[in-house]
Design an enzyme around this catalytic site. Structure first.
Site, mmCIF file in Angstrom:
data_model
loop_
_atom_site.group_PDB
_atom_site.id
_atom_site.type_symbol
_atom_site.label_atom_id
_atom_site.label_comp_id
_atom_site.label_asym_id
_atom_site.label_seq_id
_atom_site.Cartn_x
_atom_site.Cartn_y
_atom_site.Cartn_z
ATOM 1 N N ASN A 119 0.747 -1.236 0.048
ATOM 2 C CA ASN A 119 -0.022 0.059 0.088
ATOM 3 C C ASN A 119 0.978 1.406 -0.005
ATOM 4 O O ASN A 119 0.256 2.212 -0.523
ATOM 5 C CB ASN A 119 -1.144 0.062 1.229
ATOM 6 C CG ASN A 119 -0.594 0.017 2.429
ATOM 7 O OD1 ASN A 119 0.672 -0.726 2.622
ATOM 8 N ND2 ASN A 119 -1.194 0.178 3.614
ATOM 9 N N GLU A 138 4.902 -4.637 12.143
ATOM 10 C CA GLU A 138 4.129 -3.261 12.040
ATOM 11 C C GLU A 138 2.869 -3.995 11.289
ATOM 12 O O GLU A 138 2.859 -4.310 9.916
ATOM 13 C CB GLU A 138 4.659 -2.279 11.192
ATOM 14 C CG GLU A 138 6.006 -1.660 11.909
ATOM 15 C CD GLU A 138 5.734 -0.824 13.012
ATOM 16 O OE1 GLU A 138 4.556 -0.504 13.210
ATOM 17 O OE2 GLU A 138 6.520 -0.568 13.877
ATOM 18 N N CYS A 173 -3.279 1.422 6.795
ATOM 19 C CA CYS A 173 -3.023 0.737 7.999
ATOM 20 C C CYS A 173 -3.863 1.494 9.322
ATOM 21 O O CYS A 173 -4.533 0.926 9.958
ATOM 22 C CB CYS A 173 -1.602 0.103 8.668
ATOM 23 S SG CYS A 173 -0.648 1.500 8.596
HETATM 24 P P1 NAP Z 1 0.485 -9.387 3.481
HETATM 25 O O1 NAP Z 1 -0.294 -10.248 2.650
HETATM 26 O O2 NAP Z 1 0.959 -9.558 4.859
HETATM 27 O O3 NAP Z 1 2.080 -9.087 2.737
HETATM 28 C C1 NAP Z 1 2.936 -8.458 3.190
HETATM 29 C C2 NAP Z 1 4.346 -8.901 2.748
HETATM 30 O O4 NAP Z 1 4.471 -10.025 3.253
HETATM 31 C C3 NAP Z 1 4.440 -9.114 1.173
HETATM 32 O O5 NAP Z 1 5.901 -8.765 0.771
HETATM 33 C C4 NAP Z 1 4.298 -10.726 1.138
HETATM 34 O O6 NAP Z 1 4.670 -11.158 -0.009
HETATM 35 C C5 NAP Z 1 4.970 -11.097 2.576
HETATM 36 N N1 NAP Z 1 4.506 -12.494 3.044
HETATM 37 C C6 NAP Z 1 3.293 -12.937 2.455
HETATM 38 N N2 NAP Z 1 3.344 -14.273 3.314
HETATM 39 C C7 NAP Z 1 4.429 -14.423 3.844
HETATM 40 C C8 NAP Z 1 4.980 -15.528 4.565
HETATM 41 N N3 NAP Z 1 4.596 -16.507 4.945
HETATM 42 N N4 NAP Z 1 6.418 -15.130 5.208
HETATM 43 C C9 NAP Z 1 7.145 -13.954 5.088
HETATM 44 N N5 NAP Z 1 6.606 -12.966 4.183
HETATM 45 C C10 NAP Z 1 5.331 -13.187 3.752
HETATM 46 O O7 NAP Z 1 0.023 -7.747 3.712
HETATM 47 P P2 NAP Z 1 -0.635 -6.765 2.432
HETATM 48 O O8 NAP Z 1 -1.864 -7.418 1.883
HETATM 49 O O9 NAP Z 1 0.614 -6.482 1.368
HETATM 50 O O10 NAP Z 1 -0.668 -5.451 3.033
HETATM 51 C C11 NAP Z 1 -1.847 -5.109 3.928
HETATM 52 C C12 NAP Z 1 -1.803 -5.215 5.277
HETATM 53 O O11 NAP Z 1 -0.404 -4.373 5.848
HETATM 54 C C13 NAP Z 1 -2.827 -4.605 6.004
HETATM 55 O O12 NAP Z 1 -3.333 -5.349 7.019
HETATM 56 C C14 NAP Z 1 -2.341 -3.276 6.668
HETATM 57 O O13 NAP Z 1 -2.997 -2.748 7.716
HETATM 58 C C15 NAP Z 1 -0.933 -3.714 7.017
HETATM 59 N N6 NAP Z 1 -0.188 -2.640 7.063
HETATM 60 C C16 NAP Z 1 0.601 -2.199 8.387
HETATM 61 C C17 NAP Z 1 1.214 -1.080 8.374
HETATM 62 C C18 NAP Z 1 1.834 -0.400 9.665
HETATM 63 O O14 NAP Z 1 2.821 0.023 9.666
HETATM 64 N N7 NAP Z 1 1.311 -1.021 10.744
HETATM 65 C C19 NAP Z 1 1.445 -0.418 7.084
HETATM 66 C C20 NAP Z 1 0.911 -0.748 6.123
HETATM 67 C C21 NAP Z 1 0.059 -1.818 5.953
HETATM 68 P P3 NAP Z 1 3.720 -11.517 -1.250
HETATM 69 O O15 NAP Z 1 3.501 -10.045 -1.857
HETATM 70 O O16 NAP Z 1 4.569 -12.081 -2.285
HETATM 71 O O17 NAP Z 1 2.575 -12.134 -0.833
#
Ligand code: NAP
Length: 470
Positions: free
Chosen positions: A149, A244, A278
């Protein structure tokens, strides 16, 4: 675009297309790395560690400042690429670029402030006659795993402080939006020795998981969903982990609030980046007395948003990251309507677009607000007292940030103290962050803090050196 490992470009056999969510066109493709390639990146990062340790803090700082200049020069190009791969309006991408430059600048400054301290051992039993001090040392290799995002700024929040305190880095960018991050790593690599910055593309569940489990990676700095974060914390073993994670941030609007300010807070907080933030406003908890007036004004302002080509500077609402993501939001909203909620405006999907949606009479047990809804949706939950508002705000597994709108300093402080969140803003929506503040949630929203100085704390280890002068 190819991976960057040990200063070399690696194309790999299998590739994945990167799709523009606005028109479905292929923008580029990236390799789907195998585990051997992830291991190669780990080896190269470990080999390069000493080159950074030997570099003076002065030089590290100057090199980071050089990258600041380069990113500034290429700002427009980076912003356009970001818009193409994420679907966010160009003006929002330019803001992400400004923040990325600022984050990098903060890291370049922080590189000169990796202080230890003197420790009075004589304050402890038998400690008389010692002189002792601490040093803050790099951990070694930091793996940054980042979401789609805000791919650029969130990745810089990890790799810039990591390098500032002399760690080598491996970046695993999001598969849906890897390009801006990979392009940025090329800029870093022009300044630092080969192997200090490496990129590994491919599926998180494979190469991401490999990095998490590797004994030769010293820290995982992860931003993403709670589900992935929980998996990482179970598998990381003894290495340091910062998580995070997602948010379900409340905006509490009390009956004495300035309604126009609160409405503006929702427009900027619930619909920014098509609600994929987020710390986005995900639940509006409002006292009955002003709820009707607030809802009417919110609908009026929401209908002014302009959906369209994200590269057009008039567009204020872009697409979601994919049509699949938009369908998920559509289904969640439709289920809430079946359970009794009422759409006041929006609720329409067109491909990867989902219109800005205000939905009233939302109850605490609806999926829409139990889980994090990652889309442009503003759910209104009506309450009859400040105590009830706080209870509703806390009735969630998340605790990232919160916003409270009121003119009463008594109620403001009551909410600030009782709402369980890493940050509580008064008369500002949760969707606000400066890149130097300690950022990180309570409860399932995360572990550890970012915000350059705080990230550096989490990316160094403390050694005490004691001299016996007796
Ligand atoms: P996500 O599906 O958890 O993916 C995040 C990253 O993790 C991607 O690079 C993904 O790779 C990788 N990943 C997926 N499965 C994994 C595993 N088993 N082991 C290690 N890495 C793995 O999250 P998203 O959909 O991209 O992002 C949205 C989420 O992020 C929302 O919940 C949002 O609130 C949260 N977020 C939090 C913050 C904060 O600072 N607190 C900021 C921004 C977003 P792939 O893309 O290859 O699947």
């Amino acid at each position: 675009m190819d991976m960057l490992i040990g200063g070399k470009h690696i194309a790999g056999d299998d590739r994945e297309d990167v799709i523009n969510p606005y028109d479905g066109e292929v923008i580029d493709s990236v390799p789907i790395a195998h585990l051997q390639t992830a291991q190669l990146a780990i080896d190269e990062a470990n080999k390069s560690k000493e080159s950074l340790v030997e570099m003076s803090a002065f030089k590290v700082s100057n090199k980071l400042f050089n990258v600041v200049d380069k990113l500034r020069q290429h700002k427009q190009e980076f912003a356009e690429l970001l818009t193409l791969e994420v679907g966010k309006p160009i003006n929002e991408s330019l803001v992400e670029l400004d923040r990325s430059i600022e984050t990098l600048k903060l890291a370049a400054e922080e590189a000169k402030r990796i202080y230890g301290e003197s420790v009075p051992l004589d304050a402890g039993l038998n400690g008389k006659g010692f002189f002792a001090f601490t040093q803050r040392l790099p951990l070694g290799v930091v793996a940054a795993i980042t979401p789609f995002n805000y791919p650029l700024n969130l990745t810089i929040h990890k790799i810039a402080p990591a390098i500032a305190c002399k760690n080598s880095v491996i970046v695993k960018p999001p598969t849906e939006a890897p390009l801006t991050v990979m392009k940025f790593c090329e800029l870093l690599n022009e300044e630092f020795p080969d192997g200090v910055v490496n990129t590994v593309t491919g599926y998180g569940s494979e190469v991401g998981d490999y990095l998490v489990c590797s004994p030769d990676v010293d820290k995982i700095s992860f931003t993403g969903s709670v589900t992935t974060g929980m998996m990482i914390s179970q598998k990381a073993g003894m290495k340091k982990v910062t998580l995070e994670l997602g948010g379900n941030d409340p905006m509490v609007v009390l009956k004495d609030a300035n309604i126009d300010d609160a409405v503006r807070g929702v427009i900027n907080g619930a619909f920014l980046n098509a609600g994929q933030v987020c710390m986005g406003v995900k639940r509006i908890i409002i006292e009955n007395e002003i709820a009707d007036e607030f809802a009417e004004k919110l609908v009026g302002e929401t209908e002014k948003l302009v959906m369209g080509n994200p590269l057009d500077s008039k567009t204020t609402l872009g697409t979601l990251i994919s049509e699949k993501a938009a369908k998920q939001v559509e289904e969640t909203v439709n289920n809430a309507v079946k359970d009794g909620a009422e759409i006041l405006t929006g609720g329409i999907r067109d491909g990867a677009f989902y219109s800005a949606t205000v939905i009233d009479n939302v109850r605490e047990d609806m999926d829409l607000v139990v889980n994090e809804t990652f889309g442009p949706v503003a759910p209104i939950m009506r309450v009859s007292s400040v105590e009830e508002a706080i209870n509703v705000a806390n009735n969630t597994e998340y605790g990232l940030q919160a916003g409270v709108f009121t003119k009463s300093y008594y109620d403001a402080m009551k909410c600030a103290q009782e709402i369980e969140a890493g940050t509580v803003f008064i008369n500002k929506q949760s969707t606000f962050r400066t890149d130097n503040m300690p950022f990180g949630g309570f409860k399932n929203s995360g572990v550890g803090k970012e915000g350059i100085k705080y990230a550096v704390d989490e990316m160094t280890k403390t050694k005490l050196i004691g001299l016996n002068l007796r």
